[in-house]
Design an enzyme around this catalytic site. Structure first.
Site, PDB file in Angstrom:
ATOM      1  N   ASP A 209      44.006   6.770  17.426  1.00 25.24           N
ATOM      2  CA  ASP A 209      44.885   5.690  17.833  1.00 25.24           C
ATOM      3  C   ASP A 209      45.148   4.459  17.046  1.00 25.24           C
ATOM      4  OD1 ASP A 209      46.692   4.631  19.786  1.00 25.24           O
ATOM      5  OD2 ASP A 209      45.289   3.818  21.098  1.00 25.24           O
TER       6      ASP A 209
ATOM      7  N   GLY B 197      43.922 -10.045  25.359  1.00 24.06           N
ATOM      8  CA  GLY B 197      44.347  -8.633  25.143  1.00 24.06           C
ATOM      9  C   GLY B 197      44.030  -7.658  26.165  1.00 24.06           C
TER      10      GLY B 197
ATOM     11  N   VAL C 296      40.216  -7.840  27.024  1.00 25.19           N
ATOM     12  CA  VAL C 296      39.341  -8.291  26.124  1.00 25.19           C
ATOM     13  C   VAL C 296      39.514  -9.911  26.474  1.00 25.19           C
ATOM     14  CG1 VAL C 296      39.057  -8.669  23.453  1.00 25.19           C
ATOM     15  CG2 VAL C 296      39.984  -6.356  24.481  1.00 25.19           C
TER      16      VAL C 296
END
Length: 855
Positions: free
Chosen positions: A792, A667, A674
């Site tokens: 978020d 990701g 990541v």
């Protein structure tokens, strides 16, 4: 004559009329327009600028934060809006406040560039803009502010080189540029600021050598050049500026020796920090002459020789850290610290210290809270007088040659939270007095020769467990402990890591373990446990379970951790059977071989299945609302940081992720990427989030995520295993966060996958995920002393593990709001800048939308 007198009287009447009229009615159009323009660009959630309304009868000189000149009553000379929660940007019209001498906007959330129009403010003397988010370059036109004596731009997002035009600011007394993203070298023209008293350039990104010209700053009191990439040696002249009180060059690449006479040449020193460099030579004995010294920080260097023996002449010494500095000496020097009655932190670990710990250790400061002398070659017993150090909260003697029994006097140190006695030669039983340590959360005694049963009073395995409710980790591996593990272990509700391997415990695995909902690792291997494997182990949140080399028998459960063959070890238990196919165990004998399969007609199955699904849905939705009120919050605790994970280097993570290869990338986001990685002996899979430090805000995101997760513990929050703050092989700063790897990825990929995928979420899985996330959010808002706003929350930040349990992650935009009250907007930590993902609506504003996102 009469007309003349009448005219004089009329003039006097006119004069007294205007003199007696309120001065507040007077305005200056330029100043008023500048202030109103400033307000237009500002977001003001707390109403700090509510008084800033134009009124013909009230002057702007009475507005909050505004001061006007006594002589020129309509001219603004000062703006002071420190810590008002303001956001937005600065209007260039502020450059029209031609009488402005001081502006203080410290500790707000202002962004954008600092206007070049500030160069018009010829009278400006004082600028305080620290702790904001200003970006762009430092305005070159500030060079026109010839009266400027104070310029503080610390902790912003400024970039580029320091403009050479600023060399004309000859009256500067304080210059703060720390914690920005500047480039190049430290400008040599700073040596021309001969009035300078404070210079703060920490963590700016500067490279190269410290300019020789700085030796001309003979009025300097505060010099901080830490956390840059400075090379070479420190100019000798800096050690001769006798006015210096704070001297910090920590975390650079500096070489050379620390002058032996530093204590004489810098007699006013209070803070001396040269750690994490490449300094060599002897530690300066003259330090004892710097009578006011409070902090000595020499860690991670290449010094040689002994420790100074005369530090007892420093009555104000608070902090002494000389760990990993190649010091070779006898530990007896510690006696010289007994006169330092204010000493609170002592770390001399990871050196070459020998000898036995002197009895004088009992005379160290009662204010000592942290003592680490681990990783040396100290032998002998621990003096019983160590029990006099009543202020200790952390004690580490790991990796030495200590022997004999652990003194019972340690049980009198009631403030202890951490004890690490591992890798020594301790013998005898654990003292029962350890049970008095009610604040203890970490106890390591692995790799010793401790024998006998664990004392009942310890409270972490046997009976009186209520005394150690804060215990998070218990490591008693590789000793000679025996006896039963009692059910009273159920009282250790915050326990996450329980390692009893390599002992002689026997009996069945205790039922009390079923209450440890936050347990992550359980290692009972190499003991004499017998009986069945209890099914409740599959209901816990275990990530690793080791039951190898015992005498267990019967069927192996198939739920929870037992579904992941890589997370379970059952070797050398020869009478086990069943389990998942990957375990390759023999099938269990049937308990009722005559029982035949029943065949239920399809027309019965369908209505029963539909009714069951509806019933489960109703129960699950009810659980969402009931759980937050009735479930004990202590059952949800898990630790965000794993203290048994060492801090990993860039090289460690490079190897773990196969060179940060694209094949391992799982990701990416605004602040970094990541990667999947394998660390340790190849048994631990982790997710490595590598920060892109070139992106504005990445550094703050890293700090914010560490700050938030440091104080939270919940099974539905993604856990940080370790962090890495290092340098890559090109000499660039490197930061990374290491998390638990969640095999089923993000919720976003399950909800928005392509049509060819065979993966899907059942109704029950969707409800369970919703419950998990709701539990995490409820805990963040109400489960700690401070409310935490995630900022978020979205499907891509919700990760699913092997059994589809949801974990909320990515706290890079989170805010910790202390002392929450009904007046939320009044809190200083509140930020009103729009952050997070566009289109996101917080659950508190639209509670039903979150559940609709699962459709």
């Amino acid at each position: 004559m009469t007309s003349s007198i009448t005219l004089e009287c009329l003039v006097l009447l006119i004069f007294f009329y205007f003199a007696s009229s309120p001065a507040t009615c007077s305005i200056n159009d330029a100043d008023l327009e500048a202030l109103l323009s400033f307000k237009e660009n500002i977001i003001d959630p707390r109403g700090a600028l509510d008084s800033w309304r134009y009124n013909e009868t009230v002057s702007y000189c009475t507005w909050k934060g505004i001061s006007c000149s006594r002589r020129h009553r309509t001219r603004v000379v000062s703006i002071d809006l420190d810590s008002q929660g303001l956001a937005g940007s600065l209007s260039p019209h502020l450059g029209n406040l031609s009488f402005l001498r001081s502006i203080n906007l410290q500790n707000n959330s202002l962004h954008g560039p600092i206007p070049q129009e500030f160069g018009r403010l010829k009278q400006l003397e004082y600028i305080e803009f620290s702790n904001n988010s200003f970006d762009g370059e430092i305005p070159r036109n500030l060079s026109q502010c010839q009266y400027l004596y104070y310029l503080n731009l610390i902790d912003n997002n400024l970039k580029g080189k320091v403009p050479s035009e600023l060399s004309s600011l000859s009256k500067l007394e304080a210059l703060g540029l720390a914690m920005n993203y500047l480039s190049g070298t430290i400008p040599s023209f700073m040596g021309n600021f001969t009035f300078l008293r404070q210079l703060s350039l920490r963590n700016c990104g500067f490279k190269g050598k410290i300019p020789e010209s700085l030796v001309h700053l003979q009025n300097l009191q505060f010099l901080v050049l830490a956390q840059n990439m400075l090379t070479g040696i420190i100019p000798d002249g800096l050690f001769n500026i006798s006015t210096i009180e704070v001297f910090s060059v920590t975390s650079n690449h500096l070489l050379g020796n620390i002058p032996s006479d530093i204590g004489f040449s810098l007699p006013n020193l209070r803070f001396l920090s040269v750690g994490d460099n490449n300094f060599t030579g002897l530690l300066p004995v003259s330090l004892s002459n710097a009578y006011f010294l409070q902090t000595i920080n020499f860690y991670q260097n290449k010094f040689t020789g002994p420790m100074p023996k005369n530090l007892d002449r420093l009555p104000d010494l608070l902090f002494l850290a000389i760990w990993s500095s190649n010091i070779q000496d006898d530990i007896s020097f510690i006696s010289s610290l007994t006169n330092c009655t204010k000493l609170g932190h002592l770390d001399i670990s990871d050196n070459f210290l020998t000898g036995s710990l002197p009895h004088s250790v009992a005379n160290l400061s009662s204010q000592l809270s942290y003592m680490s002398i681990g990783r040396n070659m100290i032998h002998g017993t621990i003096p019983s007088g160590i029990g006099n150090l009543i202020g200790l909260s952390s004690l580490s003697l790991v990796f030495n040659l200590f022997s004999g029994p652990i003194p019972s006097s340690i049980g009198g140190l009631t403030k202890l939270e951490e004890i690490n006695l591992s890798a020594n030669r301790f013998t005898n039983k654990l003292p029962s007095s350890l049970g008095n340590l009610t604040l203890l959360n970490t106890l390591f005694v692995v790799r010793n020769n401790i024998s006998g049963t664990i004392p009942p009073s310890l409270g972490s395995i046997p009976s009186e467990l209520s005394t150690l409710r804060n215990l998070e980790e218990l490591h008693l591996s590789n000793n000679r402990l025996s006896g039963l593990v009692p059910n009273t272990i159920s009282s250790c509700i915050t326990l996450q890591y329980l390692h009893l391997d390599g002992n002689s415990f026997h009996g069945e695995i205790p039922e009390g373990l079923s209450s440890l909902k936050g347990l992550q690792e359980l290692d009972l291997s190499r003991n004499n446990f017998s009986g069945l494997i209890p099914s409740f182990l599959g209901d816990l949140s275990l990530a690793n379970l080791n039951l190898s080399f015992n005498k267990l028998r019967g069927p192996v459960p198939v739920e929870g951790v037992f579904r992941n063959v890589s997370a379970v070890s059952l070797e050398e238990n020869f009478e086990l059977c069943g389990g998942i196919l990957e375990l390759k165990l023999p099938p269990c004998p049937s308990t009722n071989p005559k029982k035949k399969n029943s065949h239920i007609p399809l027309k019965i199955i369908v209505p029963v299945s539909v009714s069951g699904a509806i019933f489960i849905a109703v129960v699950a939705f009810s659980y969402i609302f009931i759980q937050c009120k009735t479930e004990p919050r202590s059952d949800k605790y898990t630790s965000p940081f794993e203290s048994h994970f060492r801090r990993l280097s860039y090289g460690d993570l490079l190897r773990a992720t196969n060179g940060f290869s694209e094949a391992n990338m799982v990701g990416s986001g605004r602040f970094g990427s990541v990667y999947k990685g394998i660390i340790g002996n190849g048994n631990t899979t982790v997710a490595v989030k590598v920060l892109n430090l070139h992106v504005r805000g990445a550094n703050k995101s890293f700090k914010r995520e560490c700050n938030v997760l440091r104080g939270v513990r919940h099974r539905n929050l993604l856990k940080i295993l370790s962090i890495s703050v290092s340098i890559d092989y090109q000499g660039n700063d490197f930061m990374a966060l290491i998390y638990q790897f969640k095999a089923n990825g993000s919720l976003d990929k399950w909800l928005h996958q392509d049509t060819e995928s065979t993966r899907y979420l059942t109704l029950i899985q969707r409800l369970n995920i919703a419950i998990d996330v709701a539990s995490a959010v409820e805990y963040l808002h109400n489960g700690t002393g401070s409310a935490i706003v995630h900022g978020d929350l979205k499907p891509s930040n919700i990760l699913l593990d092997d059994d589809m349990t949801a974990h909320v992650g990515d706290f890079g935009l989170a805010k910790v709001i202390s002392n929450v009250s009904s007046n939320f907007a009044a809190d200083e930590s509140h930020s009103v800048a729009v952050k997070g993902t566009i289109g996101y609506i917080a659950p508190g504003l639209a509670p039903t939308l979150f559940f609709y996102s699962f459709a």
